[in-house]
Enzyme design. Structure first.
Site, PDB file in Angstrom:
ATOM      1  N   GLY A 173       9.391  15.690  19.496  1.00 22.80           N
ATOM      2  CA  GLY A 173       8.879  14.689  19.266  1.00 22.80           C
ATOM      3  C   GLY A 173       8.346  14.366  17.982  1.00 22.80           C
ATOM      4  O   GLY A 173       8.826  15.111  16.905  1.00 22.80           O
ATOM      5  N   HIS A 208      15.554  14.161  12.463  1.00 25.30           N
ATOM      6  CA  HIS A 208      15.744  14.285  13.702  1.00 25.30           C
ATOM      7  C   HIS A 208      16.961  13.134  13.855  1.00 25.30           C
ATOM      8  O   HIS A 208      17.955  13.398  14.388  1.00 25.30           O
ATOM      9  CB  HIS A 208      14.643  13.822  14.521  1.00 25.30           C
ATOM     10  CG  HIS A 208      13.608  14.589  14.669  1.00 25.30           C
ATOM     11  ND1 HIS A 208      12.399  14.526  14.122  1.00 25.30           N
ATOM     12  CD2 HIS A 208      13.497  15.864  15.046  1.00 25.30           C
ATOM     13  CE1 HIS A 208      11.480  15.607  14.399  1.00 25.30           C
ATOM     14  NE2 HIS A 208      12.181  16.524  14.995  1.00 25.30           N
ATOM     15  N   LYS A 248      16.329  23.027   8.184  1.00 23.79           N
ATOM     16  CA  LYS A 248      15.160  23.314   7.553  1.00 23.79           C
ATOM     17  C   LYS A 248      14.395  24.714   8.342  1.00 23.79           C
ATOM     18  O   LYS A 248      13.939  25.433   7.770  1.00 23.79           O
ATOM     19  CB  LYS A 248      14.316  22.131   7.779  1.00 23.79           C
ATOM     20  CG  LYS A 248      12.872  22.298   7.400  1.00 23.79           C
ATOM     21  CD  LYS A 248      12.089  21.089   7.148  1.00 23.79           C
ATOM     22  CE  LYS A 248      10.781  21.202   7.021  1.00 23.79           C
ATOM     23  NZ  LYS A 248      10.075  21.791   8.142  1.00 23.79           N
ATOM     24  N   SER A 287       7.703  16.691  10.769  1.00 26.25           N
ATOM     25  CA  SER A 287       6.583  15.926  11.574  1.00 26.25           C
ATOM     26  C   SER A 287       5.171  16.459  11.030  1.00 26.25           C
ATOM     27  O   SER A 287       4.318  15.599  11.226  1.00 26.25           O
ATOM     28  CB  SER A 287       6.920  16.640  13.100  1.00 26.25           C
ATOM     29  OG  SER A 287       8.021  16.125  13.687  1.00 26.25           O
TER      30      SER A 287
END
Ligand code: PAF
Length: 351
Positions: free
Chosen positions: A94, A100, A212, A249
């Site tokens: 998430g 993403h 990554k 994130s």
């Protein structure tokens, strides 16, 4: 096409090492959530803020219906049963961003159906890490997925994934003890545990992982090969902001000042890459990048390593590549304030 009901945000408050414990009551959807039928783009004025570097799709794209989410294995099975053709899986925790979306786009190009999992996996966090603080906003994630289109979203709660503490565990092997594994000794075992489980549940033709997390990608490939898992693992290049910062994130933890300081990571990698292009051997490349990081304000280095991209073993001090070019991975991890960031770059060592 399957529709999936958004069923609330899983915000566990409990100890990450505990399993199957209670979750907070379900949350109402936010005003810009994906909890409505949309056609590729959200209605005017309701678009979620696109991540830096992202542009809105130029055409409405395929019908997107992110109104429902599979929260359980049974709901996932129902959703998957309605899909026809090939499928690609994108696993996430998430807090979705442009990195993403690049994975989802690559998956979309490769397969008829894209399945996205959203799950903050407690097993891959150490006791002093940011499991509790990890950003969770399912509604925003669904809205963002609505901009690219996916066929199924699996967003289970921790108790669904781990009804009890797992007895059978994946041993990721010696590569998991290098680089990231030195600071996060249980991390890759936790990653492979959940990747194995979700691959088993979704049974996709292919699964997409970001470059990554290069070590994670390599370990997933090894697991899939060693356990004869019938899935093709595909890598997607790192997405960066225009100033070079790798999308993550965890960038959301950074203050404005820290975000500027964090640029030192990618800048050090670029300097190392340039040094290699000018013919410096492995040690020279490391030195250039290390010197830059040592002087970078606000950055506390964990490691900088120049490794073989397959074995993750350090490349010897004088190793160039004579007579051919040798591919290497320059990888860095550092704290910027309390936030630990990683980045890497492929470089060519010349003999
Ligand atoms: O890369 C990540 O976000 C996570 O490690 C993954 C692959 C979703 C497993 O939890």
């Amino acid at each position: 096409m399957a529709c999936f009901r958004w069923g609330g945000v899983d915000r566990r408050t409990a100890d990450p090492t505990a399993f199957g414990n209670a979750v907070e009551p379900r949350q109402p959807p936010s005003p810009h959530s994906g909890c409505r039928v949309s056609t590729g783009r959200m209605p005017a004025g309701e678009s979620p803020p696109l991540p830096p570097g992202e542009t809105a799709p130029s055409s409405p794209g395929r019908l997107v219906c992110v109104t429902e989410v599979a929260r359980t294995k049974a709901e996932l099975a129902t959703a998957l049963a309605s899909l026809e053709g090939t499928s690609a899986l994108v696993m996430t925790m998430g807090a979705l961003h442009g990195g993403h979306l690049a994975l989802v786009r690559a998956a979309r190009e490769a397969a008829d159906n894209v399945v996205v999992s959203i799950f903050v996996n407690p097993l891959q966090f150490g006791p002093d890490e940011d499991y509790e603080a990890y950003p969770r906003d399912l509604a925003a994630d669904l809205a963002l997925l609505g901009t690219v289109g996916v066929e199924a979203v699996y967003a289970p709660e921790a108790a669904e994934v781990y009804p009890r503490e797992p007895i059978v565990r994946i041993d990721p092997g010696p590569v998991a003890a290098l680089l990231e594994g030195k600071t996060r000794p249980t991390h890759f075992a936790g990653v492979l545990q959940v990747v194995h489980k979700v691959l088993n549940l979704v049974r996709p033709d292919m699964a997409f992982f970001g470059q990554k997390d290069a070590q994670q990608l390599a370990l997933v490939r090894t697991m899939v090969a060693d356990l004869d898992m019938p899935v093709e693992i595909r890598a997607v290049p790192i997405e960066r902001d225009v100033d070079g910062l790798a999308l993550s994130s965890r960038n959301s933890y950074l203050s404005a000042t820290q975000r500027i300081e964090a640029l030192a990571l990618s800048q050090a990698l670029v300097l190392g890459k340039d040094a290699a292009a000018h013919g410096l051997p492995a040690d020279g490349v490391r030195e250039v990048a290390l010197r830059y990081l040592a002087e970078a304000p606000g950055v506390r280095l964990d490691y900088l390593a120049l490794v073989d991209p397959q074995t993750f073993q350090e490349i010897g001090p004088d190793e160039g590549a004579a007579p051919a070019v040798r591919l290497a991975l320059l990888a860095v991890a550092a704290w910027v304030g309390p936030t630990r960031l990683i980045d890497n770059m492929e470089i060519e060592l010349h003999g």
